[in-house]
Design a protein around this motif. Sequence first.
Motif, mmCIF file in Angstrom:
data_model
loop_
_atom_site.group_PDB
_atom_site.id
_atom_site.type_symbol
_atom_site.label_atom_id
_atom_site.label_comp_id
_atom_site.label_asym_id
_atom_site.label_seq_id
_atom_site.Cartn_x
_atom_site.Cartn_y
_atom_site.Cartn_z
ATOM 1 N N GLU A 23 0.791 -1.385 0.026
ATOM 2 C CA GLU A 23 0.057 0.081 -0.043
ATOM 3 C C GLU A 23 0.967 1.259 0.005
ATOM 4 O O GLU A 23 1.876 1.461 0.727
ATOM 5 N N LYS A 26 4.052 2.599 -5.775
ATOM 6 C CA LYS A 26 3.410 3.563 -7.186
ATOM 7 C C LYS A 26 2.293 2.918 -7.996
ATOM 8 O O LYS A 26 1.496 3.520 -8.794
ATOM 9 N N TRP A 28 0.546 0.147 -6.788
ATOM 10 C CA TRP A 28 -0.526 -0.580 -5.857
ATOM 11 C C TRP A 28 -1.939 -0.506 -6.144
ATOM 12 O O TRP A 28 -2.519 -1.497 -6.504
ATOM 13 N N ASP A 29 -2.201 0.626 -6.498
ATOM 14 C CA ASP A 29 -3.838 1.060 -6.764
ATOM 15 C C ASP A 29 -4.119 0.108 -8.187
ATOM 16 O O ASP A 29 -5.049 -0.190 -8.608
ATOM 17 N N THR A 30 -3.246 0.173 -9.002
ATOM 18 C CA THR A 30 -3.372 -0.492 -10.303
ATOM 19 C C THR A 30 -3.345 -2.089 -10.156
ATOM 20 O O THR A 30 -4.053 -2.638 -11.092
ATOM 21 N N LYS A 32 -3.727 -3.745 -7.316
ATOM 22 C CA LYS A 32 -4.316 -4.538 -5.659
ATOM 23 C C LYS A 32 -5.607 -5.281 -6.160
ATOM 24 O O LYS A 32 -5.695 -6.254 -5.459
ATOM 25 N N GLU A 33 -6.233 -5.112 -7.099
ATOM 26 C CA GLU A 33 -7.311 -5.930 -7.366
ATOM 27 C C GLU A 33 -7.129 -7.437 -7.487
ATOM 28 O O GLU A 33 -7.514 -8.342 -7.094
ATOM 29 N N ASN A 174 -5.093 -6.118 -14.389
ATOM 30 C CA ASN A 174 -6.584 -6.507 -14.412
ATOM 31 C C ASN A 174 -6.710 -8.153 -14.479
ATOM 32 O O ASN A 174 -5.775 -8.711 -15.088
#
Lengths: 203, 203, 203, 203
Positions: A23, A26, A28-30, A32-33, A174
């Motif tokens: 978390e 740079k 992580w948000d991309t 994390k799913e 993804n």
Amino acid sequence: MATFQSNKKALILIDPFNDFLSEGGKLWDTVKETVIGNNMISNLKKIISECRKKQIQIIYAPHRKTQKGDYLNWNFLSPSHLGSYNLNLFEINSWGGEFHPELQPQEGDLIAQNHWTASGFANTDLDFLLKQHGINQIVLAGMRANTCIDSTARYGVELGYHVTLIKDGIGAFNWEEIKATVETNFPNYGHSLLTTEEFIASL
Amino acid sequence: MATFQSNKKALILIDPFNDFLSEGGKLWDTVKETVIGNNMISNLKKIISECRKKQIQIIYAPHRKTQKGDYLNWNFLSPSHLGSYNLNLFEINSWGGEFHPELQPQEGDLIAQNHWTASGFANTDLDFLLKQHGINQIVLAGMRANTCIDSTARYGVELGYHVTLIKDGIGAFNWEEIKATVETNFPNYGHSLLTTEEFIASL
Amino acid sequence: MATFQSNKKALILIDPFNDFLSEGGKLWDTVKETVIGNNMISNLKKIISECRKKQIQIIYAPHRKTQKGDYLNWNFLSPSHLGSYNLNLFEINSWGGEFHPELQPQEGDLIAQNHWTASGFANTDLDFLLKQHGINQIVLAGMRANTCIDSTARYGVELGYHVTLIKDGIGAFNWEEIKATVETNFPNYGHSLLTTEEFIASL
Amino acid sequence: MATFQSNKKALILIDPFNDFLSEGGKLWDTVKETVIGNNMISNLKKIISECRKKQIQIIYAPHRKTQKGDYLNWNFLSPSHLGSYNLNLFEINSWGGEFHPELQPQEGDLIAQNHWTASGFANTDLDFLLKQHGINQIVLAGMRANTCIDSTARYGVELGYHVTLIKDGIGAFNWEEIKATVETNFPNYGHSLLTTEEFIASL
């Protein structure tokens, strides 16, 4: 002369950096799913722990840590080079360029030369280290499914290795990318596609 | 489409470490006869200076800096690996593993990944860096004539490069080694064999 | 010294064998949906014709033609090796192992060494031939999208080439494979993704 | 998991062509002093015979057989490329490009892809074939000492193999070349330097 082939495995951990897996990293948000969806960190911890118990060699295959001057005046930046440059990804001497705190190397692990692009073998000493350690089977986990993992797996086969992919030990941007690697591509060229549980049971 | 070949050179400096080239270095006493005899340091300084003026890319191709764990459990140590291990040659974070003070890299120079054995190309990103910079001709100088220099030159030819050797920009353990490279071997496979003076005049 | 980079392209034709592309070929029924759907043969003919007119080098990168003894006693047959072995694919001295009659090489074309697996670069002289001809940009077409094409493209990037993929100049076993390469993977690492028409217009 | 390294050898025969080794061959007059002086053909026959008895894999690593179009429009012909071109050396479909009649391959032997320059590994599938057969030790003999033999040995070490050189199983243009390889260079990087008799005794 020995008349049989002794097989010897290594676990290859690709790019388990904070910029990917922690978390605040740079990317992580991309990612994390899929990282959370695959329960990837927990799976990698189990695999690493089992490999240490069974004295299976662990080798880190890390991406270039971006530093001043990198990518300057290059002829042909690929989209992934450009992304690394723009994000200053895995920046040298930064937290993002360190390995995830729960996936740290220990004494006896090997760390291959950094790769600039995707394959852990290309322009590095990974093949040489494997040979010097008598290893002919590699088990791949880490990031990112359809780039570094897929490329390292393809190179592994071309170089004559037996290649196993841990299908819940990888993440991506993804699920489409995971599917391309795990369902569409790897089964055509790879030797073994296992879950973490199946891999551990096989040791 | 361009219908001609533009040629672009790089100077490749191989292993200009204190352990080789400075008084007090671990191999200085072994190599000083040829290094002094060839006036090598002075020649390298002239070459580097001219290359900077003419904006010829300079690339350092350094040997692995020996560190804890290196060479352990390797299957097949060659005599040169064993020598590096026993001497702790080019030890990481030591003076001996630094480049000679008068042969230091500057901003804009490139530093290839370390090589474990002799060829600056083997298991490194040197070929990749040359391609990304559009370079198709390499000029070799440094240490040691019949090991790293000869191997890097051979790889260069196999990889499709035009290869120049600076015959008084190299050193070795003895003149027999220099002779084997400069007189017996390189003329069979290399493209251009020049003195420092001839090389500078050619720029 | 030249201060600019001259770019020079080659068209790389991968595995345009009768076994893939001609009615009666061993894999024709498997690939015909995408080959016909992409209008691939007609597109390749146009591309080849335009490249000859513009004096762009054409290089064939053919798969190993299966012969007696191949794959015997190998340690690690991948699924694709096993498929080639079981089908006797591209059998030496057979019609299936010849290039499609409308996609034949002409004098001046180059033919790289055969590849055993997927990448046209791995274990062949393709990189060397490109270097000797001063080529730094490759344009890929042929078979099969997610195996040989994808692997050759990945190697091309790792080796420092600019890589273009002709998206309607390729075929596969199904549209899912095409999609994995063209939509999911190549845009992450490749430099240019063009239709036949766009490529021809760009020359 | 196996906890030991099983070693498996292969004999690599480099360029045992009529053009080198048979009276009437294009280079016979150039090499006969060392080939006869080393008793090379007789030694190779003994080694091959012993290897067959002991089921040691034999692999031929042959040079490119010169054919129409070869070397045309190359950027950087090396002296050895130029020599091959000018002599039409190992011409395809000619007697000179066949293996010496007493050093013929048999069923079960492997033949690597042709090399263009000197190293049997460069731009060929030799490393891949060795890996697929679980071989980690190579024994080199053939032609020519300070070019193909020396380069193949150097590549072998860089690729992680144990490398043995049969010092009376090689020939060259003169004794100076043999000496450069056997006395000056190989002992620095190779693992084992044996006479034919010593090698056979070691099996």
